[in-house]
Design a protein around this motif. Structure first.
Motif, PDB file in Angstrom:
ATOM      1  N   ASN A 121       2.260  92.163 -31.666  1.00 44.26           N
ATOM      2  CA  ASN A 121       2.237  92.498 -33.102  1.00 44.26           C
ATOM      3  C   ASN A 121       3.647  92.698 -33.644  1.00 44.26           C
ATOM      4  OD1 ASN A 121      -0.496  92.298 -33.611  1.00 44.26           O
ATOM      5  ND2 ASN A 121      -0.912  94.436 -33.112  1.00 44.26           N
ATOM      6  N   LEU A 122       4.499  93.335 -32.858  1.00 45.03           N
ATOM      7  CA  LEU A 122       5.885  93.526 -33.309  1.00 45.03           C
ATOM      8  C   LEU A 122       6.598  92.170 -33.430  1.00 45.03           C
ATOM      9  CD1 LEU A 122       6.763  96.729 -31.250  1.00 45.03           C
ATOM     10  CD2 LEU A 122       6.748  96.569 -33.748  1.00 45.03           C
ATOM     11  N   GLN A 123       6.327  91.272 -32.493  1.00 45.97           N
ATOM     12  CA  GLN A 123       6.936  89.932 -32.583  1.00 45.97           C
ATOM     13  C   GLN A 123       6.440  89.212 -33.828  1.00 45.97           C
ATOM     14  OE1 GLN A 123       5.741  88.593 -28.681  1.00 45.97           O
ATOM     15  NE2 GLN A 123       7.810  88.854 -27.842  1.00 45.97           N
ATOM     16  N   TRP A 124       5.147  89.352 -34.103  1.00 42.81           N
ATOM     17  CA  TRP A 124       4.565  88.710 -35.292  1.00 42.81           C
ATOM     18  C   TRP A 124       5.261  89.221 -36.555  1.00 42.81           C
ATOM     19  CZ3 TRP A 124       2.121  90.552 -39.649  1.00 42.81           C
ATOM     20  CH2 TRP A 124       1.469  89.608 -40.439  1.00 42.81           C
ATOM     21  N   ALA A 125       5.403  90.547 -36.663  1.00 45.09           N
ATOM     22  CA  ALA A 125       6.034  91.137 -37.856  1.00 45.09           C
ATOM     23  C   ALA A 125       7.496  90.703 -37.952  1.00 45.09           C
ATOM     24  CB  ALA A 125       5.932  92.662 -37.799  1.00 45.09           C
ATOM     25  N   ALA A 126       8.181  90.745 -36.824  1.00 42.74           N
ATOM     26  CA  ALA A 126       9.610  90.395 -36.818  1.00 42.74           C
ATOM     27  C   ALA A 126       9.819  88.943 -37.250  1.00 42.74           C
ATOM     28  CB  ALA A 126      10.183  90.610 -35.422  1.00 42.74           C
ATOM     29  N   LEU A 149       2.962 105.289 -28.386  1.00 43.58           N
ATOM     30  CA  LEU A 149       4.401 105.348 -28.079  1.00 43.58           C
ATOM     31  C   LEU A 149       4.831 106.814 -27.990  1.00 43.58           C
ATOM     32  CD1 LEU A 149       6.750 103.491 -27.523  1.00 43.58           C
ATOM     33  CD2 LEU A 149       7.400 103.680 -29.914  1.00 43.58           C
ATOM     34  N   ASP A 150       4.808 107.348 -26.761  1.00 44.95           N
ATOM     35  CA  ASP A 150       5.024 108.790 -26.574  1.00 44.95           C
ATOM     36  C   ASP A 150       6.185 109.091 -25.630  1.00 44.95           C
ATOM     37  OD1 ASP A 150       3.938 107.916 -24.228  1.00 44.95           O
ATOM     38  OD2 ASP A 150       2.244 109.309 -24.205  1.00 44.95           O
ATOM     39  N   ASP A 151       7.116 108.128 -25.467  1.00 41.99           N
ATOM     40  CA  ASP A 151       8.175 108.280 -24.465  1.00 41.99           C
ATOM     41  C   ASP A 151       9.296 107.276 -24.776  1.00 41.99           C
ATOM     42  OD1 ASP A 151       9.330 107.257 -21.760  1.00 41.99           O
ATOM     43  OD2 ASP A 151       8.349 109.131 -21.238  1.00 41.99           O
ATOM     44  N   TYR A 152      10.552 107.718 -24.606  1.00 46.53           N
ATOM     45  CA  TYR A 152      11.671 106.821 -24.921  1.00 46.53           C
ATOM     46  C   TYR A 152      11.828 105.688 -23.901  1.00 46.53           C
ATOM     47  CZ  TYR A 152      13.288 109.319 -28.991  1.00 46.53           C
ATOM     48  OH  TYR A 152      13.371 109.834 -30.261  1.00 46.53           O
ATOM     49  N   ASN A 153      11.471 105.954 -22.635  1.00 46.49           N
ATOM     50  CA  ASN A 153      11.545 104.862 -21.639  1.00 46.49           C
ATOM     51  C   ASN A 153      10.598 103.743 -22.028  1.00 46.49           C
ATOM     52  OD1 ASN A 153      13.323 106.054 -19.484  1.00 46.49           O
ATOM     53  ND2 ASN A 153      11.782 107.667 -19.679  1.00 46.49           N
ATOM     54  N   LEU A 154       9.396 104.141 -22.434  1.00 48.64           N
ATOM     55  CA  LEU A 154       8.411 103.150 -22.864  1.00 48.64           C
ATOM     56  C   LEU A 154       8.927 102.379 -24.091  1.00 48.64           C
ATOM     57  CD1 LEU A 154       5.595 101.869 -22.776  1.00 48.64           C
ATOM     58  CD2 LEU A 154       4.700 103.878 -24.016  1.00 48.64           C
ATOM     59  N   ALA A 155       9.582 103.098 -25.010  1.00 50.99           N
ATOM     60  CA  ALA A 155      10.080 102.429 -26.222  1.00 50.99           C
ATOM     61  C   ALA A 155      11.070 101.320 -25.861  1.00 50.99           C
ATOM     62  CB  ALA A 155      10.734 103.450 -27.154  1.00 50.99           C
ATOM     63  N   VAL A 156      12.014 101.596 -24.939  1.00 58.36           N
ATOM     64  CA  VAL A 156      12.982 100.538 -24.628  1.00 58.36           C
ATOM     65  C   VAL A 156      12.354  99.401 -23.807  1.00 58.36           C
ATOM     66  CG1 VAL A 156      15.030 101.999 -24.886  1.00 58.36           C
ATOM     67  CG2 VAL A 156      14.061 101.686 -22.651  1.00 58.36           C
ATOM     68  N   GLU A 157      11.359  99.733 -22.996  1.00 55.72           N
ATOM     69  CA  GLU A 157      10.643  98.650 -22.291  1.00 55.72           C
ATOM     70  C   GLU A 157       9.967  97.726 -23.302  1.00 55.72           C
ATOM     71  OE1 GLU A 157       9.415 101.550 -18.651  1.00 55.72           O
ATOM     72  OE2 GLU A 157       7.813 100.251 -19.435  1.00 55.72           O
ATOM     73  N   VAL A 158       9.344  98.328 -24.300  1.00 56.38           N
ATOM     74  CA  VAL A 158       8.679  97.526 -25.337  1.00 56.38           C
ATOM     75  C   VAL A 158       9.714  96.697 -26.102  1.00 56.38           C
ATOM     76  CG1 VAL A 158       7.449  97.680 -27.558  1.00 56.38           C
ATOM     77  CG2 VAL A 158       6.634  99.007 -25.583  1.00 56.38           C
ATOM     78  N   LEU A 159      10.833  97.333 -26.474  1.00 56.11           N
ATOM     79  CA  LEU A 159      11.865  96.606 -27.239  1.00 56.11           C
ATOM     80  C   LEU A 159      12.415  95.428 -26.434  1.00 56.11           C
ATOM     81  CD1 LEU A 159      13.792  99.574 -28.893  1.00 56.11           C
ATOM     82  CD2 LEU A 159      12.323  97.903 -30.038  1.00 56.11           C
ATOM     83  N   ASP A 160      12.600  95.643 -25.141  1.00 57.56           N
ATOM     84  CA  ASP A 160      13.096  94.544 -24.299  1.00 57.56           C
ATOM     85  C   ASP A 160      12.100  93.391 -24.266  1.00 57.56           C
ATOM     86  OD1 ASP A 160      15.447  95.819 -23.748  1.00 57.56           O
ATOM     87  OD2 ASP A 160      14.796  96.628 -21.816  1.00 57.56           O
ATOM     88  N   ALA A 161      10.818  93.750 -24.181  1.00 57.79           N
ATOM     89  CA  ALA A 161       9.796  92.698 -24.131  1.00 57.79           C
ATOM     90  C   ALA A 161       9.651  92.001 -25.489  1.00 57.79           C
ATOM     91  CB  ALA A 161       8.454  93.300 -23.700  1.00 57.79           C
ATOM     92  N   VAL A 162       9.797  92.749 -26.563  1.00 55.51           N
ATOM     93  CA  VAL A 162       9.693  92.154 -27.916  1.00 55.51           C
ATOM     94  C   VAL A 162      10.859  91.197 -28.133  1.00 55.51           C
ATOM     95  CG1 VAL A 162       9.840  92.684 -30.397  1.00 55.51           C
ATOM     96  CG2 VAL A 162       8.373  94.069 -28.907  1.00 55.51           C
ATOM     97  N   ASP A 163      12.049  91.646 -27.763  1.00 54.88           N
ATOM     98  CA  ASP A 163      13.217  90.772 -27.762  1.00 54.88           C
ATOM     99  C   ASP A 163      13.467  90.089 -29.112  1.00 54.88           C
ATOM    100  OD1 ASP A 163      15.396  89.579 -26.592  1.00 54.88           O
ATOM    101  OD2 ASP A 163      14.271  87.877 -25.790  1.00 54.88           O
TER     102      ASP A 163
END
Ligand SMILES: O=C(O)C(=O)[C@H](O)CO
Ligand code: MG
Length: 250
Positions: A121-126, A149-163
């Motif tokens: 969904n983030l890729q779609w929006a981006a 999204l309840d953790d900063y480690n998870l946030a950066v993992e997601v951001l890396d995957a969204v790319d």
């Protein structure tokens, strides 16, 4: 010192919505964020911004608001149609209001399907709005039980995957302290990924200085990191009038 902005969903909340713009400008702010500007036509918010010489930094997706609205659908596997409809509407508001950033809220969901849904969904929006900056923000599970999204480690993992260059981290000192117990360390670890910053003390979510976080040190660390964006005050003042809570601005 960083440049400070006011989140007028929490600050100046003792005033009617349209009066908060003037109060923020009178207190010296040049920029504001509004979590949910959807109750009025964009034109009315636009007029209030213009009349007070204010820039709008950020709005939240999705509509409608705190009261009764779900905190997003971006990670909800069966919520993709709703997510896309909401993003289309938010983009219309963001364009009309020249909102620099859109905080995309993940919603209530857990597990691998939720994670994959969030990424797609983030890729779609981006890709739909490459000129628009999107953010994601970890929220502490005491305030938002079940929020994906309840953790900063998870946030950066997601951001890396969204790319995608237009999806980044929204750091909030209040949530960072509540989630990981050390807002400064969270900044030092993840601050390089931040495209937007919010502050509030913990655990009470009042103004800086009302809890254990050393904001002087945090502001120094933010400056030293090279972050040049706005730092938005997002807290509930402990004082009756918001103006009386602004001593921390120096
Ligand atoms: O709760 C927060 O810290 C936020 O910034 C969210 O946008 C709330 O809606
Ligand atoms: Mg926040």
């Amino acid at each position: 010192m960083p440049r400070f902005a006011a989140n007028i969903s929490l600050l100046f909340a003792e005033l009617p919505y349209l009066d908060r713009f003037q109060a923020a400008a009178a207190a010296g702010f040049e920029a504001v964020e509004i979590l949910y500007p959807y109750e009025l036509a964009a034109k009315e918010t636009q007029r209030a911004l213009l009349a007070n010489g204010l820039q709008l930094l950020l709005i939240n997706a999705p509509p409608p608001n705190y009261t009764g609205g779900m905190p997003g659908y971006a990670a909800v596997p069966e919520g993709t149609d709703r997510f896309q409809r909401d993003i289309r509407r938010v983009l219309r508001y963001a364009e009309a209001l020249k909102a620099g950033k859109i905080h995309v809220m993940a919603g209530y969901a857990k597990g691998e399907a939720a994670r994959q849904t969030f990424i797609e969904n983030l890729q779609w929006a981006a890709d739909r709005a490459p000129e628009q900056q999107f953010t994601i923000e970890p929220l502490n599970s005491g305030d938002q039980p079940g929020y994906f999204l309840d953790d900063y480690n998870l946030a950066v993992e997601v951001l890396d995957a969204v790319d995608r260059p237009n999806v980044g981290l929204q750091y909030d000192a209040y949530h960072a302290q509540m989630i990981h117990g050390d807002a400064l360390k969270v900044w030092e670890t993840f601050g390089s990924r931040a495209v937007h910053v919010q502050i509030g003390a913990a655990p009470g979510r009042c103004e800086p200085g009302t809890g254990p976080v050393d904001f002087q040190k945090l502001f120094e660390a933010i400056d030293a990191s090279g972050y040049t964006g706005w730092v938005s005050a997002e807290y509930t003042p402990s004082t009756r009038r918001t103006e009386d809570s602004l001593g921390w601005l120096g």
